[in-house]
Design a protein around this motif. Structure first.
Motif, PDB file in Angstrom:
ATOM      1  N   PRO A 245    -109.345 -30.794 -62.940  1.00  0.00           N
ATOM      2  CA  PRO A 245    -107.628 -31.846 -62.247  1.00  0.00           C
ATOM      3  C   PRO A 245    -109.294 -32.796 -61.168  1.00  0.00           C
ATOM      4  N   TYR A 246    -109.754 -32.295 -60.387  1.00  0.00           N
ATOM      5  CA  TYR A 246    -111.120 -33.041 -59.783  1.00  0.00           C
ATOM      6  C   TYR A 246    -111.861 -33.627 -60.619  1.00  0.00           C
TER       7      TYR A 246
ATOM      8  N   TYR B 172    -110.518 -36.725 -61.779  1.00  0.00           N
ATOM      9  CA  TYR B 172    -110.419 -37.593 -60.678  1.00  0.00           C
ATOM     10  C   TYR B 172    -111.742 -38.796 -60.890  1.00  0.00           C
TER      11      TYR B 172
ATOM     12  N   GLU C 146    -109.001 -36.476 -55.430  1.00  0.00           N
ATOM     13  CA  GLU C 146    -108.268 -37.678 -54.458  1.00  0.00           C
ATOM     14  C   GLU C 146    -108.223 -37.741 -53.649  1.00  0.00           C
TER      15      GLU C 146
ATOM     16  N   TRP D  28    -105.575 -40.043 -62.665  1.00  0.00           N
ATOM     17  CA  TRP D  28    -106.009 -40.121 -63.334  1.00  0.00           C
ATOM     18  C   TRP D  28    -105.960 -40.308 -64.591  1.00  0.00           C
TER      19      TRP D  28
ATOM     20  N   HIS E 219    -103.255 -39.062 -46.093  1.00  0.00           N
ATOM     21  CA  HIS E 219    -103.487 -37.401 -47.584  1.00  0.00           C
ATOM     22  C   HIS E 219    -103.518 -35.872 -46.728  1.00  0.00           C
TER      23      HIS E 219
ATOM     24  N   THR F  79    -104.398 -29.203 -55.484  1.00  0.00           N
ATOM     25  CA  THR F  79    -105.657 -30.292 -55.297  1.00  0.00           C
ATOM     26  C   THR F  79    -105.866 -30.347 -53.228  1.00  0.00           C
TER      27      THR F  79
END
Lengths: 245, 317
Positions: A37-38, A41, A176, A181, B242, B249
């Protein structure tokens, strides 16, 4: 602008984690693998930068042939070509060496990747690649803008954000909200099939660490339900049983 | 055995996670030298003796006030060699982790991060690290050479043993090349307690319906001296900043107590909280998956339960 994006091949975030062969191998059965996932990004931001400044995005993965579907996916969301180093990614140092070796050949303006892989969570590879290439490394990067030869970034720090500037080339570990994405569209998927994917053999590298075995955390005990009207009881339990207050 | 511990500071105080790193090194049975970078009061450094450091190397150059990854890596590697240390211990953090990666190559050490427990040296040198975002562990043998151990929060318990450390000035030559990255400004979050280091965390999710309802979360947090966190949808919708996002994540927390309010408990959120010691879940949906991961559960309307809980805590103090 030439951008190298390194991606990992990792179990989907919803995967059930289990081990086989006497707890020495990750159990891949029934597990869906995705682009980290990272890393995803980092890839999305690389494609945006390419579109804004013109240039190319090369995707790099250290992995065996099984990883090619995720490499094709990266090509489908906008990378131009790909390199796969044909080896099992055994530890951070090994992977960093492979990336550095590929990067030396390509004179990239930036090398982007995720802040960490979501399987081993090491968070080491970007720093090691930077050190091997003698380049600055920054992580975890939350925003990245390019102005001329300069990159302007923000980096997450405990309880805040740090703004910094560095000249290209550099290495960055991303997270993020650097970009959203990207989901491949039909045209991207079609064109990805014919984009170049080069397979190279790994360079020699010593293994720095050796896995002994894996283990799963002990399972949680029974939950104790508390009446919504009786918060005094919860406070008592937290104080006397859990001893956390 | 000579162990070097890199300590980080925030607003002139050594961070608790760094005190844990000193405690970890001390428990290993080593002679502990701490290394502090940038301007910090000598008294604060002497006090590291109270936690187990015999000596503190202080590179006080103001150029090192900002945590520049390459510069820090060079100074740490230099100190490691000067002290003929065998092991470097540090806390995993947004600075420590990337720095340690570069140090590992400079001093040719094996490196393991997210270590959760003391090493087992009965057969080789094995450390236990958290993997799959807290969903599993790996036992790893680090070999017989130099080592870097980056520990996760709570890997060791801070103990006050009394005494003062000797503080020695440390002035390695600084290479301009290491300052290629320039920090232009820093935004500090306003909360009093930093989320990644907090002992108690109170988090809110979509069940709170809007950012205007965070007052009661903050009241509960302040009654407990806790940090506030949130779920991913909440930070995605900009209800909360954030850096408060807890999850796969986002920030991974390992507090003594985690209180989740109106968070359903998606697996990605659980990945960020699964190393909490105790979890309390408040949700009006009895089927919320979070209850399966909780120690204490309350089925009820957060808008009624949370103020009652805050009051009960205040009354018990």
């Amino acid at each position: 602008m030439k951008i190298l994006v390194c991606i990992t091949y990792v179990p989907d975030t919803t995967s059930k984690i289990a081990f086989t062969e006497g707890d020495t191998k990750f159990d891949k059965s029934g597990v869906q693998f995705i682009i980290g996932p990272y890393d995803d990004y980092a890839l999305a931001r690389a494609v945006e930068l390419k579109e804004a400044h013109s240039g190319t995005v090369t995707v790099l993965n250290v992995g065996e042939a099984e990883t090619e579907p995720i490499i094709r996916k990266a090509l489908a969301v906008g990378a131009d070509d790909a390199i796969r180093v044909n080896a099992e990614p055994i530890d951070s140092f090994f992977v960093a060496k492979q990336i550095a070796s590929v990067a030396k050949e390509g004179s990239y303006d930036m090398i982007l990747m995720g802040r960490e892989s979501i399987d081993f969570n090491g968070g080491m590879v970007h720093g090691m690649v930077g050190e091997l290439l003698g380049l600055p490394s920054v992580s975890p990067v939350m925003t990245l803008e390019i102005e001329g030869n300069k990159a302007k970034m923000s980096r997450e720090i405990e309880g805040g954000k740090e703004y910094l500037e560095v000249d290209m080339p550099f290495v960055a570990g991303c997270q993020e909200p650097i970009a959203e994405w990207k989901i491949p569209n039909m045209r991207g998927i079609m064109s990805a099939r014919t984009k170049p994917l080069q397979v190279v053999e790994p360079v020699d590298s010593d293994k720095a660490t050796v896995l002994d075995k894996y283990e799963l955390p002990p399972s949680k005990g029974e939950i104790k339900m508390i009446d919504a009207e009786n918060m005094e009881e919860l406070v008592k339990l937290l104080k006397n049983d859990a001893k956390v207050l | 055995m000579s162990i070097l511990v890199f300590v980080e500071s925030a607003e002139g105080k050594i961070k608790k996670t760094s005190l844990e790193a000193i405690a970890y090194a001390k428990e290993m049975g080593g002679e502990v030298t701490a290394l502090a970078l940038g301007e910090i009061a000598t008294a604060e450094l002497e006090d590291l003796g109270n936690y187990g450091a015999t000596k503190v190397l202080h590179a006080a150059d103001s150029k090192l006030n900002d945590g520049i990854i390459q510069a820090y890596a060079s100074v740490i590697a230099h100190a490691f060699e000067q002290e003929s240390a065998e092991i470097l211990v540090l806390a995993n953090s947004s600075l420590g982790t990337p720095v340690s990666a570069r140090v590992a190559l400079k001093i040719e050490a094996s490196l393991v991060s997210n270590v959760v427990d003391l090493p087992d040296t009965t057969d080789g040198f094995k450390v236990k690290r958290s993997i799959y975002t807290g969903k599993a562990f790996a036992l790893v043998d680090m070999g017989s050479g130099k080592k870097i151990i980056a520990i996760k929060k709570n890997a060791a318990e801070v103990k006050e043993i009394g005494g003062k450390a000797t503080v020695e000035a440390f002035s390695p030559a600084l290479d301009d090349k290491d300052f290629a990255t320039q920090i232009t400004s820093i935004d500090k979050a306003t909360g009093d307690v930093l989320l990644p280091e907090a002992e108690i965390v109170v988090s809110g999710g979509r069940g709170l319906k809007g950012p205007e309802n965070w007052g009661m979360v903050e009241d509960l947090a302040s009654s407990l001296g806790a940090a506030t966190g949130c779920s991913k949808p909440v930070s995605d919708m900009d209800w909360r900043p954030h850096h408060e996002h807890v999850g796969q994540t986002g920030v991974k927390v390992s507090p003594q107590l985690y209180i989740a309010i109106g968070i359903s408990g998606a697996i990605q959120h659980l990945a960020g909280v699964n190393s909490s010691k105790y979890i309390v879940v408040i949700n009006k949906d009895p089927e919320a998956p979070f209850f399966k991961a909780a120690d204490y559960g309350i089925v009820g309307d957060a808008f009624e339960v949370v103020p009652k809980l805050t009051e009960a805590i205040k009354n018990a103090q």
